[in-house]
Design an enzyme around this catalytic site. Structure first.
Site, PDB file in Angstrom:
ATOM      1  N   ASP A  49      20.372 -24.095  -9.784  1.00 37.27           N
ATOM      2  CA  ASP A  49      18.967 -24.051 -10.178  1.00 37.27           C
ATOM      3  C   ASP A  49      18.515 -25.389 -10.791  1.00 37.27           C
ATOM      4  OD1 ASP A  49      16.513 -22.820 -10.544  1.00 37.27           O
ATOM      5  OD2 ASP A  49      17.316 -21.087 -11.599  1.00 37.27           O
ATOM      6  N   ASP A  68       9.221 -18.781  -7.921  1.00 34.93           N
ATOM      7  CA  ASP A  68       9.825 -17.457  -7.725  1.00 34.93           C
ATOM      8  C   ASP A  68       8.903 -16.439  -7.057  1.00 34.93           C
ATOM      9  OD1 ASP A  68      11.788 -18.707  -9.105  1.00 34.93           O
ATOM     10  OD2 ASP A  68      11.930 -17.234 -10.717  1.00 34.93           O
TER      11      ASP A  68
HETATM   12  C1  GLA Z   1      14.750 -19.541 -11.695  1.00 33.78           C
HETATM   13  C2  GLA Z   1      15.108 -19.235 -10.234  1.00 33.78           C
HETATM   14  C3  GLA Z   1      15.283 -17.745 -10.061  1.00 33.78           C
HETATM   15  C4  GLA Z   1      16.372 -17.240 -10.991  1.00 33.78           C
HETATM   16  C5  GLA Z   1      16.042 -17.610 -12.434  1.00 33.78           C
HETATM   17  C6  GLA Z   1      17.203 -17.334 -13.360  1.00 33.78           C
HETATM   18  O1  GLA Z   1      13.514 -19.035 -12.033  1.00 33.78           O
HETATM   19  O2  GLA Z   1      14.111 -19.719  -9.383  1.00 33.78           O
HETATM   20  O3  GLA Z   1      15.595 -17.409  -8.719  1.00 33.78           O
HETATM   21  O4  GLA Z   1      17.594 -17.805 -10.603  1.00 33.78           O
HETATM   22  O5  GLA Z   1      15.736 -18.992 -12.560  1.00 33.78           O
HETATM   23  O6  GLA Z   1      16.940 -17.694 -14.676  1.00 33.78           O
END
Ligand code: GLA
Length: 401
Positions: free
Chosen positions: A149, A204
């Site tokens: 990430d 997301d």
């Molecule tokens: C980010 C990523 C998500 C998830 C969260 C976890 O937002 O884009 O897919 O992995 O972090 O904290």
């Protein structure tokens, strides 16, 4: 002379190690990830139950094989002596290797999550400065997939950071899918195909059909908004490297027709299919959607060509995806809040795709038409096509010569 031999030997070993990472995702990866439903509320029992259900429900037979733990698997601090990451001892009392062994014993693969920054998005220890050490640890756990990430990365260069981690994984020597998750901020499609097997293209996803939510520093997008953000990216995808429009929200609260439309569009996009629901509470409808082998075969088609929007009018879109052997997938998507009639004259619509160099031409070929969701054969392309599509639903067809 001795030095030269050593250099050549090292180069050879590096090359052999790198070759083991070739062909890891010739079709889009399929599996389950904990984040969409559980966030950091994860533990050993959940992984075991999910692995058991992946097998007993038929998900494994349908092609899902990766179980990936997202953020929240670690203790808040690294080991004070070794600097290694530590699995949270309350959530994973037998350690992560035992969890990986359990998942492997079911014939499945296992993945973990970390971040390129100093901390993960939920403030667990990040990998920055520990790339090679963390890669060795994952290899010692027998991990098969790493999602990486992009939180807490202020001032660092994305291409460099992801390249470093990719090199560290290769050096550690255990073939692992490397999932680049930097939300499309630094155009990962331009450099990630050389670095990992998939790259997130957006912020997301969340479980609504067509809305977005602004959180200030980031936004969450509904399924249709994410779909729109894929525009222009299909040329970057292909066998071994995929655009990742984020994990599935099927079974997480949308209407059945919306789930079906979401799943169909992810199939048309040749997107990774990472389920994000609670298998312990999965309804038959959810399972039927996610295990529809005819839809999955469109996603997993060996040609590896991402589909495209062919036309759009009054909230009715027509999507096309070239398939192996001159076949095509066609998906009519109704984004409107009311039903729509679709009319399509195959002979009048000659579809040419310069990326695959393929043509859907019903003047020179007769195609058989198969409805992927009702699993029935329809008339051929000799006849004009007419159907009603309910609101927020799809009609997905496979055309074969
Ligand atoms: C980010 C990523 C998500 C998830 C969260 C976890 O937002 O884009 O897919 O992995 O972090 O904290």
């Amino acid at each position: 002379m001795k030095n030269l031999f050593l250099i050549l030997f090292t180069l050879l070993v590096t090359q052999i190690q790198a070759q083991k990472f070739e062909g890891l995702a010739l079709t889009p990866p399929m599996g389950w990830n904990s984040w969409n439903t559980f966030q950091t509320n994860i533990n050993e029992e959940l992984v075991k139950q999910t692995a058991d259900l992946m097998v007993s429900s038929g998900m494994k037979d349908a092609g899902y094989n990766y179980i990936v733990l997202d953020d929240g698997w670690m203790a808040m601090e690294r080991d004070s002596l070794t600097g290694d990451l530590v699995a949270d001892p309350k959530k994973f009392p037998h350690g992560m290797k035992a969890v990986a062994d359990y998942v492997h014993s079911k014939g499945l693969k296992f993945g973990l999550y970390n971040c390129a920054g100093t901390k993960t998005c939920q403030n667990y220890p990040g990998t920055r400065g520990y790339e090679y050490q963390d890669a060795r640890l994952y290899a010692s756990f027998d991990i098969d997939y790493l999602k990486f990430d992009w939180c807490n990365t202020k001032g660092i260069n994305a291409k460099e950071a992801y390249t470093t981690m990719s090199m560290a994984l290769k050096k550690a020597g255990r073939p692992m899918i490397f999932s680049v998750c930097e939300w499309g901020v630094n155009k990962p499609w331009e450099w990630a195909p050389q670095v990992g097997q998939l790259w997130r293209t957006t912020d997301d996803i969340y479980q609504v059909f067509d809305a977005m939510h602004n959180y200030g520093t980031w936004s969450a997008f509904g399924v249709m908004k994410i779909l729109d953000l894929q525009d222009g990216l299909r040329k970057y995808a292909g066998p071994g490297h995929w655009n990742d429009p984020d994990m599935l929200e099927v079974g997480n609260g949308m209407r059945i027709s919306e789930d079906r439309a979401h799943f169909s569009m992810w199939c048309m996009l040749a997107a990774p299919l990472m389920a994000g629901n609670d298998f312990r509470k999965m309804s038959k409808e959810t399972l039927d959607i996610m295990t529809n082998k005819e839809a999955i075969s469109i996603n997993q088609d060996g040609l590896g060509i991402q589909g495209f929007k062919y036309s759009s009018k009054d909230s009715l879109e027509v999507w096309m995806k070239p398939l192996q052997n001159g076949n095509w997938a066609v998906c009519f998507l109704n984004r409107a809040t009311n039903s729509k009639e679709v009319k399509f004259s195959w002979k009048d619509e000659i579809v040419s795709d310069s990326l695959s160099n393929m043509q859907l031409n019903a003047k020179t070929n007769i195609y058989k038409i198969r409805d992927v969701w009702t699993k029935t054969n329809l008339a051929t392309t000799e006849k004009d096509f007419k159907a009603m599509i309910p609101s927020h639903d799809v009609l997905m067809l496979r055309l074969s010569k």
